[in-house]
Design a protein around this motif. Structure first.
Motif, PDB file in Angstrom:
ATOM      1  N   MET A   5      34.266  45.544  63.365  1.00 33.28           N
ATOM      2  CA  MET A   5      35.246  45.825  62.344  1.00 33.28           C
ATOM      3  C   MET A   5      34.934  47.180  61.724  1.00 33.28           C
ATOM      4  O   MET A   5      33.780  47.485  61.440  1.00 33.28           O
ATOM      5  CB  MET A   5      35.197  44.733  61.278  1.00 33.28           C
ATOM      6  N   LYS A   6      35.964  47.976  61.516  1.00 34.91           N
ATOM      7  CA  LYS A   6      35.782  49.284  60.920  1.00 34.91           C
ATOM      8  C   LYS A   6      36.852  49.484  59.852  1.00 34.91           C
ATOM      9  O   LYS A   6      38.021  49.193  60.068  1.00 34.91           O
ATOM     10  CB  LYS A   6      35.903  50.356  62.006  1.00 34.91           C
ATOM     11  N   LEU A   7      36.422  49.974  58.685  1.00 39.24           N
ATOM     12  CA  LEU A   7      37.346  50.228  57.591  1.00 39.24           C
ATOM     13  C   LEU A   7      37.464  51.723  57.354  1.00 39.24           C
ATOM     14  O   LEU A   7      36.475  52.450  57.445  1.00 39.24           O
ATOM     15  CB  LEU A   7      36.856  49.568  56.304  1.00 39.24           C
ATOM     16  N   SER A   8      38.646  52.156  57.003  1.00 41.22           N
ATOM     17  CA  SER A   8      38.837  53.556  56.629  1.00 41.22           C
ATOM     18  C   SER A   8      38.243  53.777  55.239  1.00 41.22           C
ATOM     19  O   SER A   8      37.931  52.823  54.518  1.00 41.22           O
ATOM     20  CB  SER A   8      40.327  53.901  56.615  1.00 41.22           C
ATOM     21  N   ALA A   9      38.133  55.028  54.841  1.00 43.13           N
ATOM     22  CA  ALA A   9      37.612  55.347  53.510  1.00 43.13           C
ATOM     23  C   ALA A   9      38.517  54.745  52.430  1.00 43.13           C
ATOM     24  O   ALA A   9      38.043  54.215  51.422  1.00 43.13           O
ATOM     25  CB  ALA A   9      37.493  56.851  53.340  1.00 43.13           C
ATOM     26  N   GLU A  10      39.819  54.801  52.673  1.00 44.42           N
ATOM     27  CA  GLU A  10      40.776  54.243  51.700  1.00 44.42           C
ATOM     28  C   GLU A  10      40.636  52.722  51.600  1.00 44.42           C
ATOM     29  O   GLU A  10      40.628  52.159  50.503  1.00 44.42           O
ATOM     30  CB  GLU A  10      42.201  54.616  52.109  1.00 44.42           C
ATOM     31  N   GLU A  11      40.516  52.054  52.739  1.00 43.59           N
ATOM     32  CA  GLU A  11      40.350  50.601  52.743  1.00 43.59           C
ATOM     33  C   GLU A  11      39.035  50.191  52.081  1.00 43.59           C
ATOM     34  O   GLU A  11      38.995  49.226  51.325  1.00 43.59           O
ATOM     35  CB  GLU A  11      40.383  50.067  54.179  1.00 43.59           C
ATOM     36  N   THR A  12      37.985  50.950  52.362  1.00 39.36           N
ATOM     37  CA  THR A  12      36.683  50.650  51.757  1.00 39.36           C
ATOM     38  C   THR A  12      36.742  50.807  50.244  1.00 39.36           C
ATOM     39  O   THR A  12      36.271  49.941  49.504  1.00 39.36           O
ATOM     40  CB  THR A  12      35.594  51.577  52.334  1.00 39.36           C
ATOM     41  N   GLY A  13      37.339  51.894  49.786  1.00 39.80           N
ATOM     42  CA  GLY A  13      37.475  52.116  48.343  1.00 39.80           C
ATOM     43  C   GLY A  13      38.284  51.022  47.671  1.00 39.80           C
ATOM     44  O   GLY A  13      37.923  50.530  46.604  1.00 39.80           O
ATOM     45  N   SER A  14      39.372  50.625  48.310  1.00 41.82           N
ATOM     46  CA  SER A  14      40.216  49.562  47.766  1.00 41.82           C
ATOM     47  C   SER A  14      39.450  48.242  47.700  1.00 41.82           C
ATOM     48  O   SER A  14      39.497  47.525  46.699  1.00 41.82           O
ATOM     49  CB  SER A  14      41.466  49.401  48.625  1.00 41.82           C
ATOM     50  N   LEU A  15      38.727  47.924  48.774  1.00 38.08           N
ATOM     51  CA  LEU A  15      37.946  46.688  48.809  1.00 38.08           C
ATOM     52  C   LEU A  15      36.901  46.674  47.697  1.00 38.08           C
ATOM     53  O   LEU A  15      36.770  45.698  46.963  1.00 38.08           O
ATOM     54  CB  LEU A  15      37.260  46.538  50.167  1.00 38.08           C
ATOM     55  N   LEU A  16      36.186  47.775  47.556  1.00 41.71           N
ATOM     56  CA  LEU A  16      35.129  47.825  46.553  1.00 41.71           C
ATOM     57  C   LEU A  16      35.685  47.744  45.138  1.00 41.71           C
ATOM     58  O   LEU A  16      35.114  47.057  44.288  1.00 41.71           O
ATOM     59  CB  LEU A  16      34.293  49.091  46.730  1.00 41.71           C
ATOM     60  N   ARG A  17      36.790  48.410  44.870  1.00 45.00           N
ATOM     61  CA  ARG A  17      37.378  48.364  43.526  1.00 45.00           C
ATOM     62  C   ARG A  17      37.958  46.994  43.227  1.00 45.00           C
ATOM     63  O   ARG A  17      37.707  46.423  42.167  1.00 45.00           O
ATOM     64  CB  ARG A  17      38.457  49.439  43.381  1.00 45.00           C
ATOM     65  N   ARG A  18      38.741  46.461  44.153  1.00 45.56           N
ATOM     66  CA  ARG A  18      39.413  45.182  43.908  1.00 45.56           C
ATOM     67  C   ARG A  18      38.432  44.019  43.872  1.00 45.56           C
ATOM     68  O   ARG A  18      38.501  43.175  42.987  1.00 45.56           O
ATOM     69  CB  ARG A  18      40.491  44.945  44.968  1.00 45.56           C
ATOM     70  N   ALA A  19      37.537  43.947  44.832  1.00 42.00           N
ATOM     71  CA  ALA A  19      36.581  42.838  44.878  1.00 42.00           C
ATOM     72  C   ALA A  19      35.601  42.925  43.710  1.00 42.00           C
ATOM     73  O   ALA A  19      35.271  41.909  43.094  1.00 42.00           O
ATOM     74  CB  ALA A  19      35.828  42.824  46.200  1.00 42.00           C
ATOM     75  N   SER A  20      35.143  44.129  43.400  1.00 46.88           N
ATOM     76  CA  SER A  20      34.222  44.304  42.274  1.00 46.88           C
ATOM     77  C   SER A  20      34.872  43.853  40.974  1.00 46.88           C
ATOM     78  O   SER A  20      34.251  43.182  40.156  1.00 46.88           O
ATOM     79  CB  SER A  20      33.771  45.757  42.162  1.00 46.88           C
ATOM     80  N   ALA A  21      36.120  44.221  40.789  1.00 48.31           N
ATOM     81  CA  ALA A  21      36.831  43.850  39.566  1.00 48.31           C
ATOM     82  C   ALA A  21      37.125  42.357  39.527  1.00 48.31           C
ATOM     83  O   ALA A  21      36.934  41.700  38.504  1.00 48.31           O
ATOM     84  CB  ALA A  21      38.127  44.645  39.452  1.00 48.31           C
ATOM     85  N   ALA A  22      37.560  41.805  40.637  1.00 52.46           N
ATOM     86  CA  ALA A  22      37.939  40.385  40.669  1.00 52.46           C
ATOM     87  C   ALA A  22      36.744  39.462  40.459  1.00 52.46           C
ATOM     88  O   ALA A  22      36.860  38.431  39.795  1.00 52.46           O
ATOM     89  CB  ALA A  22      38.616  40.062  41.999  1.00 52.46           C
ATOM     90  N   TYR A  23      35.593  39.821  41.003  1.00 55.17           N
ATOM     91  CA  TYR A  23      34.417  38.943  40.920  1.00 55.17           C
ATOM     92  C   TYR A  23      33.341  39.488  39.997  1.00 55.17           C
ATOM     93  O   TYR A  23      32.257  38.926  39.924  1.00 55.17           O
ATOM     94  CB  TYR A  23      33.839  38.709  42.325  1.00 55.17           C
ATOM     95  N   HIS A  24      33.627  40.573  39.290  1.00 56.08           N
ATOM     96  CA  HIS A  24      32.666  41.181  38.361  1.00 56.08           C
ATOM     97  C   HIS A  24      31.307  41.353  39.027  1.00 56.08           C
ATOM     98  O   HIS A  24      30.286  40.868  38.548  1.00 56.08           O
ATOM     99  CB  HIS A  24      32.541  40.348  37.080  1.00 56.08           C
ATOM    100  N   THR A  25      31.317  42.040  40.137  1.00 52.82           N
ATOM    101  CA  THR A  25      30.094  42.223  40.907  1.00 52.82           C
ATOM    102  C   THR A  25      30.029  43.635  41.460  1.00 52.82           C
ATOM    103  O   THR A  25      30.993  44.387  41.369  1.00 52.82           O
ATOM    104  CB  THR A  25      30.010  41.180  42.040  1.00 52.82           C
ATOM    105  N   GLY A  26      28.908  43.981  42.042  1.00 54.27           N
ATOM    106  CA  GLY A  26      28.723  45.322  42.567  1.00 54.27           C
ATOM    107  C   GLY A  26      28.668  45.361  44.080  1.00 54.27           C
ATOM    108  O   GLY A  26      28.788  44.339  44.769  1.00 54.27           O
ATOM    109  N   VAL A  27      28.457  46.557  44.588  1.00 53.69           N
ATOM    110  CA  VAL A  27      28.424  46.796  46.024  1.00 53.69           C
ATOM    111  C   VAL A  27      27.313  45.987  46.690  1.00 53.69           C
ATOM    112  O   VAL A  27      27.496  45.443  47.768  1.00 53.69           O
ATOM    113  CB  VAL A  27      28.242  48.300  46.305  1.00 53.69           C
ATOM    114  N   GLU A  28      26.150  45.917  46.041  1.00 58.86           N
ATOM    115  CA  GLU A  28      25.017  45.189  46.621  1.00 58.86           C
ATOM    116  C   GLU A  28      25.398  43.741  46.941  1.00 58.86           C
ATOM    117  O   GLU A  28      25.090  43.227  48.015  1.00 58.86           O
ATOM    118  CB  GLU A  28      23.841  45.221  45.649  1.00 58.86           C
ATOM    119  N   THR A  29      26.076  43.083  46.020  1.00 54.47           N
ATOM    120  CA  THR A  29      26.467  41.689  46.227  1.00 54.47           C
ATOM    121  C   THR A  29      27.507  41.577  47.337  1.00 54.47           C
ATOM    122  O   THR A  29      27.438  40.666  48.166  1.00 54.47           O
ATOM    123  CB  THR A  29      27.021  41.086  44.920  1.00 54.47           C
ATOM    124  N   LEU A  30      28.464  42.497  47.363  1.00 54.77           N
ATOM    125  CA  LEU A  30      29.490  42.476  48.409  1.00 54.77           C
ATOM    126  C   LEU A  30      28.864  42.623  49.793  1.00 54.77           C
ATOM    127  O   LEU A  30      29.191  41.887  50.728  1.00 54.77           O
ATOM    128  CB  LEU A  30      30.509  43.581  48.183  1.00 54.77           C
TER     129      LEU A  30
END
Length: 131
Positions: free
Chosen positions: A1-26
Motif C-alpha cells: 500500500m502506498k499513500l500520496s503526500a496529500e493522502e498521508t496528510g489527510s489521514l494524519l490530520r483526520r485520524a489524529s483529530a478524531a481519536y486525539h492521538t499522534g503519529v506514533e500511535t497511528l
C-alpha cells in the motif's frame, strides 16, 4: 500500500483529530494490525523509539541540554485482526500509555539485568530491538 503526500496528510490530520492521538500511535496501530493477521495471532512485538526527553522528574530541566537521548524499547501490542480502527486505535493508545516512563528505563534495565554483556538475563524481550 502506498499513500500520496496529500493522502498521508489527510489521514494524519483526520485520524489524529478524531481519536486525539499522534503519529506514533497511528503507526504502532498499523504495525500491530499488519503483523497480527499474517502470523495468526493477536500480539505483535514492535520496537518503539522515543526521543528520550520525557519529563520523568519535576526538578530536571532538559530544555538547555545539547544532544539526543534516544530510547528504544519493545512493546507487545495486542491487536485483533478482526477489530476495526475504532477499536484498534484507542486500544493501542492505552497500551502505549501503559509503558512505564515511555520506555526510557528499558535500555538501562537491559544492560543491568545480569545477563550476558549487552543482553538481558532471559534474552527474549531485547531481541525485538536492534543493536
Amino acid at each position: 500500500m502506498k499513500l500520496s503526500a496529500e493522502e498521508t496528510g489527510s489521514l494524519l490530520r483526520r485520524a489524529s483529530a478524531a481519536y486525539h492521538t499522534g503519529v506514533e500511535t497511528l503507526l504502532a496501530a498499523a504495525c500491530g494490525r499488519g503483523g497480527a493477521p499474517g502470523a495468526g495471532r493477536r500480539r505483535t512485538l514492535v520496537a518503539m523509539e522515543g526521543h528520550g526527553r520525557e519529563e520523568l522528574f519535576e526538578d530536571v530541566d532538559l530544555t538547555r541540554t545539547v544532544g539526543w537521548f534516544t530510547s528504544l524499547y519493545p512493546v507487545a501490542l495486542s491487536v485483533g485482526p478482526e477489530d476495526g480502527w475504532d477499536v484498534t486505535l484507542p486500544s493501542v493508545k492505552e497500551q502505549l500509555r501503559a509503558v512505564p516512563g515511555r520506555g526510557v528505563g528499558f535500555g538501562a534495565l537491559r544492560y543491568l539485568s545480569g545477563g550476558a554483556p549487552g543482553e538481558p538475563a532471559d534474552g527474549r524481550v531485547a531481541g525485538a530491538c536492534p543493536r
